[in-house]
Write an enzyme that holds these catalytic residues in place. Structure first.
Site: not given
Ligand code: NAD
Ligand code: UDP
Length: 321
Positions: A144, A173, A190, A275
């Site tokens: 990826y 994200n 989650f 990040r």
């Protein structure tokens, strides 16, 4: 009004983009092989005469007449892109090559959905576009992240060599409604776990960080970048608020009354430690910054998953607060 091709248009981000483009009266060609996307994501747009669905795999060439190309086709969740890593590389390399060939032939402007993964496990924090990254070229994530790095290289070389008009957003994200229940990324995991009463699976200690952007903010930025003339270099797009994975779990559990308990699982290899995007360029060039904080985005997303789980026959035991 333009004719716009969206590859990966039946996926999570793609379906929101298709919806926004149709809302601006464009004609939209949505091209997808339905690996991780689904027609259900576009069901509410099915009767729009300006939408055309094309089942096609981007690793094969295609001849179309379009003005603009949003090239999003590629599985984005580690679970899915690692399912068939060679296919993921083909999608990134051959797929991007095919879309660039198309863009060159019909003189269309093309945007590649690149990723913060090009920075790998970053040693510079927060990440600016100038940072070249810290990427393992033989690891489980390489199909990826190296795939997207080659895709960026192809974009830049077609620009320099053939004058193709490119856009290179590096997306951090992003989450929201229409992520698949089995997507496997952390926010959907989650929420689904809390709603179904399953264990909340934190990989490692949960000290690793991410910065989560709500999908409406991201789509707005993609469209602004596409419409902005002359920006051929990479531009970070994401929400610069940074959270540890443990903090994310706590936030989800604060919004859902759930019997779920936290359970720790091994940290996957090469999992980036920190990040967070530096979005100065996006602010300056696009006049853009995210408007939706994490908690509000979660509040928008949780009811979507509750509904979707019920439709698919799951027992929803978590109660939305
Ligand atoms: P997604 O998996 O929901 O969507 C990807 C779409 O591409 C799916 O509809 C899938 O069926 C389609 N697709 C995959 N391989 C294909 C192929 N070979 N031919 C045709 N269609 C194919 O993921 P997403 O989160 O919507 O991501 C969309 C794009 O944005 C991807 O390119 C991803 O790399 C990029 N991106 C996403 C994020 C994020 O956080 N969501 C972050 C960085 C980059
Ligand atoms: N993660 C986690 N539990 C999960 C899924 C992911 O703790 O059920 C962690 C994962 O190890 C990573 C972070 O959450 O540190 C973000 O993972 P995701 O797959 O969403 O995206 P990416 O790693 O590609 O940023």
């Amino acid at each position: 009004m333009a004719r716009i091709l969206v590859t990966g248009g039946a996926g999570f981000i793609g379906s929101h983009l298709v919806e926004r483009l149709l809302g601006q009266d464009h004609e939209v060609l949505c091209l997808d092989n339905y690996f991780t996307g689904s027609k259900g994501n576009l069901e509410h747009l099915r009767d729009n005469p300006r939408l055309e669905l094309i089942r096609h795999d981007v690793v094969n060439p295609i001849m179309l007449e379009v003005d603009r190309i949003y090239h999003l086709a590629c599985p984005a969740s580690p679970v899915h892109y690692q399912y068939n890593p060679v296919k993921t590389i083909k999608t990134n390399v051959l797929g991007t090559l095919n879309m660039l060939g198309l863009a060159k032939r019909v003189k269309a402007r093309i945007l590649l959905a690149s990723t913060s993964e090009v920075y790998g496990d970053p040693q510079v924090h927060p990440q600016t576009e100038e940072y070249w990254g810290h990427v393992n070229c033989i690891g489980l994530r390489s199909c990826y992240d190296e795939g997207k790095r080659v895709a960026e290289t192809l974009m830049m070389d077609y620009h320099r060599q053939n004058g193709v008009d490119i856009r290179l957003p590096r997306i951090f994200n992003t989450f929201g409604p229409r992520m698949a229940i089995n997507d496997g990324r952390v926010v959907s995991n989650f929420i689904v776990q809390a709603l179904t009463g399953g264990e909340i699976t934190i990989y490692g200690e949960g000290q690793q960080t991410r910065s989560f952007c709500y999908v409406s903010d991201l789509v707005e930025a993609l469209m602004r970048l596409m419409n902005r003339d002359g920006v051929h270099h990479p531009v970070n797009l994401g929400n610069p608020e940074e959270f540890s994975i443990r903090e994310l779990a706590d936030k989800v559990m604060a919004l859902i009354n759930t019997p779920s308990a936290i359970s720790h699982r091994p940290l996957p290899p090469d999992d980036p430690g920190r990040r967070r995007p530096d979005i100065s360029k996006a602010r300056e060039l696009l006049g853009w910054q995210p408007a939706v904080p994490l908690e509000q985005g979660l509040r928008e997303t949780i009811p979507y998953f509750a509904e979707k789980l019920k439709q698919e026959g799951y027992q929803v035991v978590g109660k939305i607060k």
